[in-house]
Design a protein around this motif. Structure first.
Motif, PDB file in Angstrom:
ATOM      1  N   CYS A   3     123.579 -59.043  80.584  1.00 21.76           N
ATOM      2  CA  CYS A   3     124.921 -58.675  81.038  1.00 21.76           C
ATOM      3  C   CYS A   3     125.047 -57.157  81.147  1.00 21.76           C
ATOM      4  O   CYS A   3     125.582 -56.638  82.130  1.00 21.76           O
ATOM      5  CB  CYS A   3     125.972 -59.249  80.087  1.00 21.76           C
ATOM      6  SG  CYS A   3     127.658 -59.058  80.669  1.00 21.76           S
ATOM      7  N   ASN A  22     123.301 -55.907  84.217  1.00 16.50           N
ATOM      8  CA  ASN A  22     124.122 -56.222  85.388  1.00 16.50           C
ATOM      9  C   ASN A  22     125.295 -55.257  85.514  1.00 16.50           C
ATOM     10  O   ASN A  22     125.602 -54.786  86.613  1.00 16.50           O
ATOM     11  CB  ASN A  22     124.642 -57.656  85.317  1.00 16.50           C
ATOM     12  CG  ASN A  22     123.552 -58.682  85.494  1.00 16.50           C
ATOM     13  OD1 ASN A  22     122.466 -58.379  85.979  1.00 16.50           O
ATOM     14  ND2 ASN A  22     123.831 -59.910  85.087  1.00 16.50           N
ATOM     15  N   MET A  23     125.945 -54.944  84.389  1.00 16.53           N
ATOM     16  CA  MET A  23     127.103 -54.045  84.421  1.00 16.53           C
ATOM     17  C   MET A  23     126.697 -52.636  84.870  1.00 16.53           C
ATOM     18  O   MET A  23     127.430 -51.981  85.616  1.00 16.53           O
ATOM     19  CB  MET A  23     127.777 -53.962  83.047  1.00 16.53           C
ATOM     20  CG  MET A  23     128.422 -55.246  82.556  1.00 16.53           C
ATOM     21  SD  MET A  23     129.627 -55.945  83.693  1.00 16.53           S
ATOM     22  CE  MET A  23     128.643 -57.198  84.479  1.00 16.53           C
ATOM     23  N   GLU A  24     125.525 -52.194  84.451  1.00 14.93           N
ATOM     24  CA  GLU A  24     125.054 -50.872  84.859  1.00 14.93           C
ATOM     25  C   GLU A  24     124.825 -50.822  86.371  1.00 14.93           C
ATOM     26  O   GLU A  24     125.182 -49.848  87.031  1.00 14.93           O
ATOM     27  CB  GLU A  24     123.780 -50.504  84.103  1.00 14.93           C
ATOM     28  CG  GLU A  24     124.037 -50.218  82.632  1.00 14.93           C
ATOM     29  CD  GLU A  24     122.767 -50.083  81.809  1.00 14.93           C
ATOM     30  OE1 GLU A  24     121.680 -50.496  82.285  1.00 14.93           O
ATOM     31  OE2 GLU A  24     122.869 -49.561  80.683  1.00 14.93           O
ATOM     32  N   ILE A  34     126.214 -52.862  88.683  1.00 19.74           N
ATOM     33  CA  ILE A  34     127.513 -53.001  89.364  1.00 19.74           C
ATOM     34  C   ILE A  34     128.290 -51.697  89.288  1.00 19.74           C
ATOM     35  O   ILE A  34     128.922 -51.279  90.263  1.00 19.74           O
ATOM     36  CB  ILE A  34     128.310 -54.183  88.770  1.00 19.74           C
ATOM     37  CG1 ILE A  34     127.593 -55.505  89.061  1.00 19.74           C
ATOM     38  CG2 ILE A  34     129.734 -54.206  89.307  1.00 19.74           C
ATOM     39  CD1 ILE A  34     128.135 -56.695  88.288  1.00 19.74           C
ATOM     40  N   ASN A  35     128.242 -51.023  88.140  1.00 18.67           N
ATOM     41  CA  ASN A  35     128.936 -49.754  87.984  1.00 18.67           C
ATOM     42  C   ASN A  35     128.413 -48.730  88.989  1.00 18.67           C
ATOM     43  O   ASN A  35     129.198 -47.973  89.586  1.00 18.67           O
ATOM     44  CB  ASN A  35     128.800 -49.227  86.558  1.00 18.67           C
ATOM     45  CG  ASN A  35     129.681 -48.035  86.300  1.00 18.67           C
ATOM     46  OD1 ASN A  35     130.861 -48.029  86.641  1.00 18.67           O
ATOM     47  ND2 ASN A  35     129.117 -47.009  85.686  1.00 18.67           N
ATOM     48  N   ARG A  91     137.141 -49.051  87.589  1.00 21.30           N
ATOM     49  CA  ARG A  91     135.795 -49.575  87.306  1.00 21.30           C
ATOM     50  C   ARG A  91     135.759 -50.240  85.942  1.00 21.30           C
ATOM     51  O   ARG A  91     135.205 -51.326  85.782  1.00 21.30           O
ATOM     52  CB  ARG A  91     134.744 -48.461  87.356  1.00 21.30           C
ATOM     53  CG  ARG A  91     134.423 -47.972  88.731  1.00 21.30           C
ATOM     54  CD  ARG A  91     133.136 -47.168  88.808  1.00 21.30           C
ATOM     55  NE  ARG A  91     132.847 -46.322  87.683  1.00 21.30           N
ATOM     56  CZ  ARG A  91     133.134 -45.017  87.604  1.00 21.30           C
ATOM     57  NH1 ARG A  91     133.754 -44.400  88.593  1.00 21.30           N
ATOM     58  NH2 ARG A  91     132.784 -44.323  86.532  1.00 21.30           N
ATOM     59  N   LYS A 111     137.494 -53.635  86.080  1.00 19.24           N
ATOM     60  CA  LYS A 111     136.700 -54.626  86.811  1.00 19.24           C
ATOM     61  C   LYS A 111     135.447 -55.018  86.031  1.00 19.24           C
ATOM     62  O   LYS A 111     135.097 -56.193  85.952  1.00 19.24           O
ATOM     63  CB  LYS A 111     136.300 -54.079  88.183  1.00 19.24           C
ATOM     64  CG  LYS A 111     137.434 -53.998  89.168  1.00 19.24           C
ATOM     65  CD  LYS A 111     136.948 -53.476  90.510  1.00 19.24           C
ATOM     66  CE  LYS A 111     138.094 -53.477  91.500  1.00 19.24           C
ATOM     67  NZ  LYS A 111     137.629 -53.426  92.884  1.00 19.24           N
ATOM     68  N   LEU A 112     134.761 -54.033  85.471  1.00 17.66           N
ATOM     69  CA  LEU A 112     133.531 -54.321  84.726  1.00 17.66           C
ATOM     70  C   LEU A 112     133.817 -55.164  83.496  1.00 17.66           C
ATOM     71  O   LEU A 112     133.029 -56.059  83.154  1.00 17.66           O
ATOM     72  CB  LEU A 112     132.837 -53.018  84.330  1.00 17.66           C
ATOM     73  CG  LEU A 112     132.203 -52.244  85.481  1.00 17.66           C
ATOM     74  CD1 LEU A 112     131.793 -50.855  85.023  1.00 17.66           C
ATOM     75  CD2 LEU A 112     131.016 -52.998  86.069  1.00 17.66           C
ATOM     76  N   ASN A 113     134.934 -54.918  82.842  1.00 12.76           N
ATOM     77  CA  ASN A 113     135.322 -55.715  81.676  1.00 12.76           C
ATOM     78  C   ASN A 113     135.519 -57.172  82.077  1.00 12.76           C
ATOM     79  O   ASN A 113     135.013 -58.088  81.411  1.00 12.76           O
ATOM     80  CB  ASN A 113     136.586 -55.132  81.038  1.00 12.76           C
ATOM     81  CG  ASN A 113     136.889 -55.759  79.703  1.00 12.76           C
ATOM     82  OD1 ASN A 113     136.221 -56.656  79.242  1.00 12.76           O
ATOM     83  ND2 ASN A 113     137.931 -55.273  79.066  1.00 12.76           N
ATOM     84  N   ILE A 132     134.283 -58.737  84.696  1.00 11.92           N
ATOM     85  CA  ILE A 132     133.000 -59.312  85.105  1.00 11.92           C
ATOM     86  C   ILE A 132     132.134 -59.616  83.879  1.00 11.92           C
ATOM     87  O   ILE A 132     131.497 -60.669  83.810  1.00 11.92           O
ATOM     88  CB  ILE A 132     132.272 -58.369  86.081  1.00 11.92           C
ATOM     89  CG1 ILE A 132     133.066 -58.256  87.392  1.00 11.92           C
ATOM     90  CG2 ILE A 132     130.855 -58.864  86.350  1.00 11.92           C
ATOM     91  CD1 ILE A 132     132.590 -57.127  88.309  1.00 11.92           C
ATOM     92  N   ALA A 133     132.114 -58.703  82.913  1.00 14.60           N
ATOM     93  CA  ALA A 133     131.303 -58.908  81.709  1.00 14.60           C
ATOM     94  C   ALA A 133     131.764 -60.139  80.936  1.00 14.60           C
ATOM     95  O   ALA A 133     130.938 -60.939  80.476  1.00 14.60           O
ATOM     96  CB  ALA A 133     131.355 -57.668  80.817  1.00 14.60           C
TER      97      ALA A 133
END
Length: 77
Positions: A31, A34-36, A38-39, A52, A55-57, A59-60
């Motif tokens: 995860c 993936n977050m890195e 997507i960021n 960001r 959104k990242l929170n 998605i995670a």
């Protein structure tokens, strides 16, 4: 991702060597990777840091639910 900063983790776990990633589960590491990625895309798109983070929170949370769902593990075999 882990609910605390690296500094907070070190303060709460002074006896542990390394960093929080060294003690993360495989699902957390997937995860996080993936977050890195997507960021990086969000940064290129010019999305603000605040947006960001929101959104990242989201998605995670969604990804961790999927990764931790036992029923999905059977599909990978």
């Amino acid at each position: 991702m882990f609910g605390m900063t690296a500094k907070m983790w070190h303060e709460q776990n002074p006896e542990m060597k390394g960093n929080i990633r060294d003690y993360a589960s495989i699902n957390e590491l997937i995860c996080l990777s993936n977050m890195e990625s997507i960021n990086a895309v969000f940064i290129i798109q010019g999305i603000s840091q605040v947006e960001r983070l929101l959104k990242l929170n989201q998605i995670a949370i969604q990804q961790m639910k999927i990764l931790e769902d036992d029923r999905n593990r059977n599909m990978l075999k």
